[in-house]
Motif scaffolding. Structure first.
Motif, PDB file in Angstrom:
ATOM      1  N   ILE A   5       5.128  -5.697   9.809  1.00 47.04           N
ATOM      2  CA  ILE A   5       5.154  -5.135   8.454  1.00 47.04           C
ATOM      3  C   ILE A   5       3.739  -5.044   7.869  1.00 47.04           C
ATOM      4  CG2 ILE A   5       5.673  -7.301   7.175  1.00 47.04           C
ATOM      5  CD1 ILE A   5       7.076  -3.732   6.479  1.00 47.04           C
ATOM      6  N   ALA A   6       2.883  -6.014   8.238  1.00 47.58           N
ATOM      7  CA  ALA A   6       1.494  -5.954   7.765  1.00 47.58           C
ATOM      8  C   ALA A   6       0.823  -4.698   8.331  1.00 47.58           C
ATOM      9  CB  ALA A   6       0.742  -7.213   8.185  1.00 47.58           C
ATOM     10  N   LEU A   7       1.041  -4.445   9.614  1.00 42.00           N
ATOM     11  CA  LEU A   7       0.474  -3.253  10.248  1.00 42.00           C
ATOM     12  C   LEU A   7       1.019  -1.969   9.632  1.00 42.00           C
ATOM     13  CD1 LEU A   7       0.573  -4.420  13.921  1.00 42.00           C
ATOM     14  CD2 LEU A   7      -1.421  -3.373  12.846  1.00 42.00           C
ATOM     15  N   ARG A   8       2.329  -1.970   9.432  1.00 39.65           N
ATOM     16  CA  ARG A   8       2.975  -0.778   8.903  1.00 39.65           C
ATOM     17  C   ARG A   8       2.402  -0.400   7.517  1.00 39.65           C
ATOM     18  NH1 ARG A   8       4.057   2.304   6.295  1.00 39.65           N
ATOM     19  NH2 ARG A   8       5.822   3.668   5.894  1.00 39.65           N
ATOM     20  N   ILE A   9       2.166  -1.423   6.695  1.00 38.22           N
ATOM     21  CA  ILE A   9       1.627  -1.191   5.351  1.00 38.22           C
ATOM     22  C   ILE A   9       0.172  -0.721   5.429  1.00 38.22           C
ATOM     23  CG2 ILE A   9       1.004  -2.332   3.174  1.00 38.22           C
ATOM     24  CD1 ILE A   9       3.492  -4.236   3.803  1.00 38.22           C
ATOM     25  N   MET A  10      -0.604  -1.387   6.292  1.00 38.91           N
ATOM     26  CA  MET A  10      -2.032  -1.031   6.402  1.00 38.91           C
ATOM     27  C   MET A  10      -2.225   0.398   6.908  1.00 38.91           C
ATOM     28  SD  MET A  10      -3.678  -4.441   7.985  1.00 38.91           S
ATOM     29  CE  MET A  10      -3.412  -6.034   7.236  1.00 38.91           C
ATOM     30  N   ARG A  11      -1.339   0.818   7.799  1.00 43.04           N
ATOM     31  CA  ARG A  11      -1.458   2.192   8.326  1.00 43.04           C
ATOM     32  C   ARG A  11      -1.333   3.217   7.199  1.00 43.04           C
ATOM     33  NH1 ARG A  11       1.281   0.268  13.421  1.00 43.04           N
ATOM     34  NH2 ARG A  11      -0.448   0.394  14.893  1.00 43.04           N
ATOM     35  N   SER A  12      -0.349   3.015   6.332  1.00 46.08           N
ATOM     36  CA  SER A  12      -0.178   3.966   5.226  1.00 46.08           C
ATOM     37  C   SER A  12      -1.356   3.892   4.269  1.00 46.08           C
ATOM     38  CB  SER A  12       1.127   3.694   4.486  1.00 46.08           C
ATOM     39  OG  SER A  12       2.212   4.107   5.284  1.00 46.08           O
ATOM     40  N   ALA A  13      -1.830   2.679   4.010  1.00 44.48           N
ATOM     41  CA  ALA A  13      -2.971   2.513   3.106  1.00 44.48           C
ATOM     42  C   ALA A  13      -4.181   3.264   3.664  1.00 44.48           C
ATOM     43  CB  ALA A  13      -3.287   1.028   2.930  1.00 44.48           C
ATOM     44  N   GLN A  14      -4.414   3.079   4.956  1.00 45.58           N
ATOM     45  CA  GLN A  14      -5.568   3.741   5.574  1.00 45.58           C
ATOM     46  C   GLN A  14      -5.482   5.264   5.426  1.00 45.58           C
ATOM     47  OE1 GLN A  14      -6.387   3.859   9.990  1.00 45.58           O
ATOM     48  NE2 GLN A  14      -7.713   2.154   9.421  1.00 45.58           N
ATOM     49  N   GLU A  15      -4.267   5.790   5.625  1.00 47.87           N
ATOM     50  CA  GLU A  15      -4.099   7.245   5.484  1.00 47.87           C
ATOM     51  C   GLU A  15      -4.386   7.715   4.059  1.00 47.87           C
ATOM     52  OE1 GLU A  15      -0.227   8.450   6.937  1.00 47.87           O
ATOM     53  OE2 GLU A  15      -0.556   7.376   8.816  1.00 47.87           O
ATOM     54  N   THR A  37     -12.591 -10.883  -1.491  1.00 47.42           N
ATOM     55  CA  THR A  37     -12.850  -9.611  -0.807  1.00 47.42           C
ATOM     56  C   THR A  37     -12.885  -8.435  -1.784  1.00 47.42           C
ATOM     57  OG1 THR A  37     -10.487  -9.438  -0.375  1.00 47.42           O
ATOM     58  CG2 THR A  37     -11.838 -10.327   1.405  1.00 47.42           C
ATOM     59  N   LYS A  38     -12.716  -8.745  -3.056  1.00 51.38           N
ATOM     60  CA  LYS A  38     -12.717  -7.720  -4.114  1.00 51.38           C
ATOM     61  C   LYS A  38     -11.612  -6.678  -3.922  1.00 51.38           C
ATOM     62  CE  LYS A  38     -17.404  -8.104  -5.823  1.00 51.38           C
ATOM     63  NZ  LYS A  38     -17.886  -9.271  -5.062  1.00 51.38           N
ATOM     64  N   ALA A  39     -10.481  -7.137  -3.417  1.00 58.02           N
ATOM     65  CA  ALA A  39      -9.318  -6.249  -3.327  1.00 58.02           C
ATOM     66  C   ALA A  39      -8.814  -6.038  -4.745  1.00 58.02           C
ATOM     67  CB  ALA A  39      -8.239  -6.891  -2.465  1.00 58.02           C
ATOM     68  N   ASP A  40      -8.171  -4.889  -5.001  1.00 60.49           N
ATOM     69  CA  ASP A  40      -7.629  -4.697  -6.351  1.00 60.49           C
ATOM     70  C   ASP A  40      -6.105  -4.717  -6.394  1.00 60.49           C
ATOM     71  OD1 ASP A  40      -7.550  -2.241  -5.075  1.00 60.49           O
ATOM     72  OD2 ASP A  40      -9.168  -1.390  -6.285  1.00 60.49           O
ATOM     73  N   ALA A  41      -5.470  -4.880  -5.215  1.00 59.22           N
ATOM     74  CA  ALA A  41      -4.001  -4.917  -5.197  1.00 59.22           C
ATOM     75  C   ALA A  41      -3.505  -5.789  -4.044  1.00 59.22           C
ATOM     76  CB  ALA A  41      -3.453  -3.498  -5.046  1.00 59.22           C
ATOM     77  N   ILE A  42      -2.272  -6.283  -4.179  1.00 57.21           N
ATOM     78  CA  ILE A  42      -1.646  -7.090  -3.118  1.00 57.21           C
ATOM     79  C   ILE A  42      -0.272  -6.525  -2.796  1.00 57.21           C
ATOM     80  CG2 ILE A  42      -0.707  -9.366  -2.491  1.00 57.21           C
ATOM     81  CD1 ILE A  42      -2.902 -10.679  -4.036  1.00 57.21           C
ATOM     82  N   HIS A  43      -0.015  -6.281  -1.519  1.00 53.21           N
ATOM     83  CA  HIS A  43       1.328  -5.903  -1.065  1.00 53.21           C
ATOM     84  C   HIS A  43       1.931  -7.110  -0.364  1.00 53.21           C
ATOM     85  CE1 HIS A  43       4.754  -3.927   0.577  1.00 53.21           C
ATOM     86  NE2 HIS A  43       4.353  -2.710   0.238  1.00 53.21           N
ATOM     87  N   PRO A  44       3.123  -7.556  -0.803  1.00 58.82           N
ATOM     88  CA  PRO A  44       3.680  -8.781  -0.222  1.00 58.82           C
ATOM     89  C   PRO A  44       4.521  -8.567   1.030  1.00 58.82           C
ATOM     90  CG  PRO A  44       5.068  -8.069  -2.030  1.00 58.82           C
ATOM     91  CD  PRO A  44       3.964  -7.046  -1.919  1.00 58.82           C
ATOM     92  N   GLY A  45       4.834  -7.324   1.409  1.00 60.43           N
ATOM     93  CA  GLY A  45       5.695  -7.087   2.577  1.00 60.43           C
ATOM     94  C   GLY A  45       7.112  -7.563   2.320  1.00 60.43           C
ATOM     95  N   TYR A  46       7.779  -8.115   3.343  1.00 62.67           N
ATOM     96  CA  TYR A  46       9.101  -8.738   3.140  1.00 62.67           C
ATOM     97  C   TYR A  46       9.023 -10.182   3.601  1.00 62.67           C
ATOM     98  CZ  TYR A  46       9.679  -7.480   8.108  1.00 62.67           C
ATOM     99  OH  TYR A  46       9.504  -7.329   9.453  1.00 62.67           O
ATOM    100  N   GLY A  47       9.993 -11.002   3.212  1.00 62.56           N
ATOM    101  CA  GLY A  47       9.924 -12.430   3.529  1.00 62.56           C
ATOM    102  C   GLY A  47       8.810 -13.087   2.716  1.00 62.56           C
ATOM    103  N   PHE A  48       8.363 -14.243   3.160  1.00 59.14           N
ATOM    104  CA  PHE A  48       7.269 -14.981   2.505  1.00 59.14           C
ATOM    105  C   PHE A  48       7.339 -14.921   0.971  1.00 59.14           C
ATOM    106  CE2 PHE A  48       5.114 -14.018   6.738  1.00 59.14           C
ATOM    107  CZ  PHE A  48       5.425 -15.267   7.244  1.00 59.14           C
ATOM    108  N   LEU A  49       6.276 -14.397   0.313  1.00 56.94           N
ATOM    109  CA  LEU A  49       6.239 -14.438  -1.156  1.00 56.94           C
ATOM    110  C   LEU A  49       6.811 -13.185  -1.815  1.00 56.94           C
ATOM    111  CD1 LEU A  49       2.661 -15.978  -1.518  1.00 56.94           C
ATOM    112  CD2 LEU A  49       4.838 -17.113  -2.042  1.00 56.94           C
ATOM    113  N   SER A  50       7.408 -12.307  -1.000  1.00 54.26           N
ATOM    114  CA  SER A  50       7.774 -10.995  -1.521  1.00 54.26           C
ATOM    115  C   SER A  50       8.783 -11.029  -2.660  1.00 54.26           C
ATOM    116  CB  SER A  50       8.310 -10.108  -0.402  1.00 54.26           C
ATOM    117  OG  SER A  50       9.486 -10.664   0.138  1.00 54.26           O
TER     118      SER A  50
END
Ligand code: ADP
Ligand code: ADP
Ligand code: MG
Length: 497
Positions: free
Chosen positions: A15-25, A75-88
């Protein structure tokens, strides 16, 4: 409107990969977080930056809000995506993220709070004309009271943890003399899993189908549904096979349930992606179960039939954009099936079978999507959910999607651990599934470990492959003709199962 430039993904694996791929695009930079066990993980390699957040157990890494927020700051990120499970689904996390001046990619903390407890959710949606499974509206702790309620509802009943998730803290009770003991167990399971022992009682619907609606809202009050997913093939009340659309819904029922789902979301002033889960009984009555206030494991089947990228949509909505479509603009295209590939042994009660992926070869071809977080040679960490991959097949009709799934499962090569692939092939070949006449009782009714033994072992498959190649060589002038050999080998497999 705040444009996101750098996104931290507070998750791991596929899920981390899946989210990062869309972000990169979308031209957004990505930050990964990782525990000790995930130092070499693919999501870490994929991200533009990665930050260690501690020891392997998730309670010391992926579940520690402060560490994740500190990593975002650093890292000066401006947003957080929690995915599923964990803290989501943790509303406190959503609140802390916002307090730190960051964008949380998900609903508001207030919506999460309402929908986070199953009882709270039922109370909220009941005011909006959404049908509920008969049961208690308040937590129950006294066995005497519980007995009285169960008698009124009628056995069998289900004891459920209000804070529940992942099928935990759920107990079926068939007779009054079992009630006290099962209640104690449910309370202790819920206390240890969720730190909250509140349980309640629901009528146990005997052979239901699990039908859920993907909903999407923006921050301007618009809410739509993106149709249903059927997730009735489950083990331990947990999904293994999901599909969209459901084979049982008529257009009328789809419309009715879709409207109920949108109403349920409105009950919590919901925005971003969410899922309204229902069960459907044999008389086609539907009842609200719960809402999942996050992106769902099985969201890709919805993406395949709608053509939408739900993660991109989540990001845009979090930035403050309006939904780019209305309900009537969205349509169903074809049929999609997802099988979850877990490192589990179906012949040993689906218990996790952790190990190293000695061979790992993904299937390929038209209409096949594999979302995973592993490569050959990697070891599945023992600390987390043992899901290796999700394979999603999309085709014009349900029948074709089923046949494609079988073909792809036959092509998928995993050795070193037991997986749910063989079980999923059994489901795809089963008459009950193919005809659309099945329920959440599928495993109980039709599955025994013996049904998988009828399938050839790896060694037998290898011999068959060699034989097939020899056969092709003897009839074809071109000895390296791979596709033909594969074809013969797989039809041999088909005959055997
Ligand atoms: P879905 O409806 O999307 O299939 P699940 O209930 O199967 O959702 O859970 C999705 C993921 O979240 C799974 O990886 C599961 O292990 C994990 N999960 C679910 N509930 C909890 C929980 N209470 N604590 C930690 N992880 C959870
Ligand atoms: P979780 O939070 O673990 O996902 P759910 O309430 O969504 O809990 O239930 C998980 C699964 O358990 C459902 O998909 C369904 O198969 C079964 N289930 C839940 N409630 C009932 C019920 N009242 N009757 C029959 N089956 C149920
Ligand atoms: Mg659920």
């Amino acid at each position: 409107m705040a444009k996101i430039k750098k996104l931290l993904v507070a998750n791991r694996g596929e899920i981390a990969l899946r989210i990062m791929r869309s972000a990169q695009e979308m031209g957004i930079k990505t930050v990964a977080v990782f525990s000790e066990a995930d130092r070499q993980a693919l999501h870490v390699r994929f991200a533009d930056e990665a930050i260690g957040i501690g020891p392997s157990p998730s309670a010391q890494s992926y579940l520690v809000m402060d560490k994740i927020i500190a990593a975002a700051k650093e890292t000066k990120a401006d947003a957080i995506h929690p995915g599923y499970g964990f803290l989501s689904e943790n509303e406190e996390f959503a609140r802390q993220v916002k307090k730190a001046g960051l964008i949380f990619i998900g609903p508001s903390a207030e919506s999460m709070e309402i929908m986070g407890s199953k009882l709270g959710a039922k109370a909220a949606v009941s005011k909006f004309n959404v049908p509920l499974v008969p049961g208690t509206a308040e937590p129950v702790t006294d066995p005497v009271v519980a007995k009285k309620i169960a008698k009124e509802i009628g056995y069998p009943v289900l004891i459920k943890a209000s804070a529940g998730g992942g099928g935990k803290g759920m107990r079926i009770v068939h007779r009054e003399d079992e009630l006290s003991e099962q209640m104690e167990r449910a309370i202790s399971e819920a206390t240890s899993a969720f730190g909250d022992g509140s349980v309640f009682i629901e009528k146990y619907v005997s052979e239901p189908r699990h039908i859920e609606f993907q909903i999407f809202g923006d921050q301007h009050g618009n809410v739509v549904h993106l149709f249903e997913r059927e997730c009735s093939i489950q083990r331990r009340h947990q999904k293994v096979v999901e599909e969209a659309p459901s084979s049982i819904l008529t257009p009328e029922l789809r419309k009715k349930m879709g409207e109920a789902a949108v109403n349920a979301a409105k009950a919590a002033q919901y925005y971003n992606a969410g899922t309204i889960e229902f069960i459907l009984d044999e008389k086609m009555n539907f009842y609200f179960l719960e809402m999942n206030t996050r992106l769902q494991v099985e969201h890709p089947v919805t993406e395949q039939i709608t053509g939408l990228d739900l993660v991109k949509l989540q990001i845009k909505v979090a930035e403050g954009e309006k939904l780019p479509f209305r309900q009537e603009d969205i349509a169903i295209h074809g049929h999609a099936i997802e099988v979850r590939v877990y490192a589990e042994d179906p012949s040993n009660n689906f218990l996790p079978d952790i190990g190293t992926l000695k061979t790992y070869r993904r299937p390929q071809g038209h209409g096949i999507r594999v979302d995973d977080g592993f490569e050959q040679g990697m070891t599945i960490p023992f600390y987390y959910d043992p899901m290796i991959a999700k394979m999603i097949c999309h085709d014009e009709t349900r029948e074709r999607a089923i046949d494609k799934t079988i073909r792809a499962i036959n092509e998928y090569e995993i050795t070193g651990v037991e997986t749910t692939l063989g079980f999923c092939r059994y489901v795809m070949q089963h008459q009950a599934f193919r005809s659309g006449n099945f329920s959440t009782k599928f495993v109980e009714q039709y599955f025994t470990p013996e049904v998988l033994q009828a399938h050839p072992s790896d060694e037998e498959e290898m011999i068959a492959g060699v034989l097939a190649t020899e056969l092709v060589k003897s009839v074809q002038p071109n000895p390296s003709s791979q596709p033909a050999a594969t074809q013969v080998a797989s039809s041999w497999k088909k005959n055997r199962t």
